[in-house]
Scaffold this motif. Structure first.
Motif, PDB file in Angstrom:
ATOM      1  N   ASN A   9      28.901 -23.411  15.083  1.00  0.00           N
ATOM      2  CA  ASN A   9      29.728 -22.326  14.553  1.00  0.00           C
ATOM      3  C   ASN A   9      31.019 -22.296  15.372  1.00  0.00           C
ATOM      4  O   ASN A   9      31.036 -21.808  16.492  1.00  0.00           O
ATOM      5  CB  ASN A   9      28.953 -21.005  14.683  1.00  0.00           C
ATOM      6  N   LYS A  11      33.640 -20.609  14.890  1.00  0.00           N
ATOM      7  CA  LYS A  11      34.304 -19.293  14.867  1.00  0.00           C
ATOM      8  C   LYS A  11      35.798 -19.472  14.598  1.00  0.00           C
ATOM      9  O   LYS A  11      36.179 -20.407  13.897  1.00  0.00           O
ATOM     10  CB  LYS A  11      34.014 -18.535  16.167  1.00  0.00           C
ATOM     11  N   HIS A  96      26.605 -12.977  10.554  1.00  0.00           N
ATOM     12  CA  HIS A  96      26.742 -13.186  11.996  1.00  0.00           C
ATOM     13  C   HIS A  96      27.028 -11.836  12.657  1.00  0.00           C
ATOM     14  O   HIS A  96      27.688 -10.978  12.067  1.00  0.00           O
ATOM     15  CB  HIS A  96      27.889 -14.178  12.267  1.00  0.00           C
ATOM     16  N   GLU A 168      19.717 -14.619  16.588  1.00  0.00           N
ATOM     17  CA  GLU A 168      20.750 -14.645  17.620  1.00  0.00           C
ATOM     18  C   GLU A 168      20.802 -13.289  18.323  1.00  0.00           C
ATOM     19  O   GLU A 168      21.467 -12.361  17.832  1.00  0.00           O
ATOM     20  CB  GLU A 168      22.118 -14.935  17.001  1.00  0.00           C
ATOM     21  N   ILE A 173      25.025 -13.937  22.945  1.00  0.00           N
ATOM     22  CA  ILE A 173      26.107 -14.670  22.278  1.00  0.00           C
ATOM     23  C   ILE A 173      27.364 -14.679  23.129  1.00  0.00           C
ATOM     24  O   ILE A 173      27.925 -13.619  23.450  1.00  0.00           O
ATOM     25  CB  ILE A 173      26.404 -14.070  20.883  1.00  0.00           C
ATOM     26  N   GLY A 174      27.777 -15.875  23.523  1.00  0.00           N
ATOM     27  CA  GLY A 174      29.021 -16.031  24.273  1.00  0.00           C
ATOM     28  C   GLY A 174      28.975 -15.449  25.672  1.00  0.00           C
ATOM     29  O   GLY A 174      29.999 -15.311  26.331  1.00  0.00           O
ATOM     30  N   SER A 214      24.296 -18.705  23.485  1.00  0.00           N
ATOM     31  CA  SER A 214      24.477 -19.474  24.725  1.00  0.00           C
ATOM     32  C   SER A 214      23.548 -20.689  24.816  1.00  0.00           C
ATOM     33  O   SER A 214      23.089 -21.050  25.909  1.00  0.00           O
ATOM     34  CB  SER A 214      24.324 -18.577  25.958  1.00  0.00           C
ATOM     35  N   GLY A 235      27.586 -21.867  19.292  1.00  0.00           N
ATOM     36  CA  GLY A 235      28.968 -21.405  19.264  1.00  0.00           C
ATOM     37  C   GLY A 235      29.830 -22.221  20.218  1.00  0.00           C
ATOM     38  O   GLY A 235      30.243 -23.343  19.914  1.00  0.00           O
ATOM     39  N   GLY A 236      30.088 -21.675  21.391  1.00  0.00           N
ATOM     40  CA  GLY A 236      31.007 -22.288  22.361  1.00  0.00           C
ATOM     41  C   GLY A 236      30.740 -23.767  22.606  1.00  0.00           C
ATOM     42  O   GLY A 236      31.677 -24.587  22.666  1.00  0.00           O
TER      43      GLY A 236
END
Ligand code: PGA
Length: 251
Positions: A9, A11, A96, A168, A173-174, A214, A235-236
């Motif tokens: 993702n 983003k 999300h 999630e 997250i993040g 994460s 994500g990241g």
């Protein structure tokens, strides 16, 4: 059908050339590799067609990050499921936590988005997960149950078999705070139990459940080795080709 999936993702990140480089980088590094999972990238909407062009020549599949709950018409700024289908976008993230939080998307709206995607033969990746306060109050199972019941359980068995769920936890997250493999497995087993109760044990066993929050090249292997974790929504760590491909190879 249950399968292993690693989905990135992206983003709201990357300019066009960077997005193209990342797509090409992932595609190149995966070329000729024996993979035990499906690999999906979810770039910003503007880059979807670029990505589906690459996907034609590689193992990559492409997903969108959002979709409208309408078919077409005067909805400035929105993108319809039929449009995603017309450029061969196979998956779409729905609900999300960032869309729930910043764009006030609720379960009823998300149920409509899921319906639109299924109408056009796309696979929703339906996100659920509790915020930190809900976990601290030990409400996390209840919260996730409500998100899934209200967003997905209006579907009949056939329809439901085309849905992927991503758990999630919002606090992960993040933040660098990953759920432990035991926490992830606990929630995934709970979700599978909900599906078994609503539909059947067979349907539950055939549902793909992803973990997100994460997840990175260091922790993916242990998370993915849990019985009820069928992959990740990343994500990241999906923004660097090398790291994303390492996660893919954790299977
Ligand atoms: P993260 O994001 O991997 O950066 O924590 C996951 C997600 O939001 O899907």
């Amino acid at each position: 059908m249950r399968k292993n999936i690693v989905a990135g993702n992206w983003k709201m990140n990357l300019e066009f050339t960077e997005a193209e480089e990342l797509t090409a980088g992932v595609a190149e590094q995966l070329e000729g590799q024996a993979l035990n999972c499906e690999v999906v990238i979810c770039p910003p909407a503007l880059y979807l067609e670029m990505a589906t062009d690459f996907a034609e020549e590689s193992v990559l599949k492409v997903g969108a990050q959002n979709v409208s709950n309408h078919d077409s018409g005067a909805y400035t700024g929105e993108i319809a499921a039929g449009m995603l289908a017309s450029v061969d976008v196979k998956y779409c993230i729905v609900g999300h936590s960032e869309r729930r939080k910043y764009f006030h998307e609720d379960n009823a709206l998300l149920a409509q988005k899921v319906d639109k995607l299924l109408d056009y033969g796309r696979t929703p990746i339906y996100c659920c997960g509790e915020v930190l306060e809900e976990r601290e109050k030990e409400n996390h199972f209840k919260v996730v149950e409500q998100q899934i019941a209200e967003g997905l359980f209006h579907l009949n068995e056939d329809e439901f078999s085309n849905v992927v769920i991503a758990y999630e936890p919002v606090w992960a997250i993040g933040t660098g705070l990953t759920a432990s493999p035991v926490q992830a497995q606990g929630m995934h087993a709970f979700i599978r139990g909900l599906i078994a109760k609503k539909y059947s044990k067979e349907v539950a066993e055939e549902t793909t459940l992803l973990y997100g929050g994460s997840c990175n090249a260091n922790n993916a292997k242990e998370l993915f080795s849990q019985r009820d974790v069928d992959g990740g929504l990343i994500g990241g760590a999906s923004l660097k080709a090398g790291e994303f491909v390492s996660i893919v190879k954790s299977f």
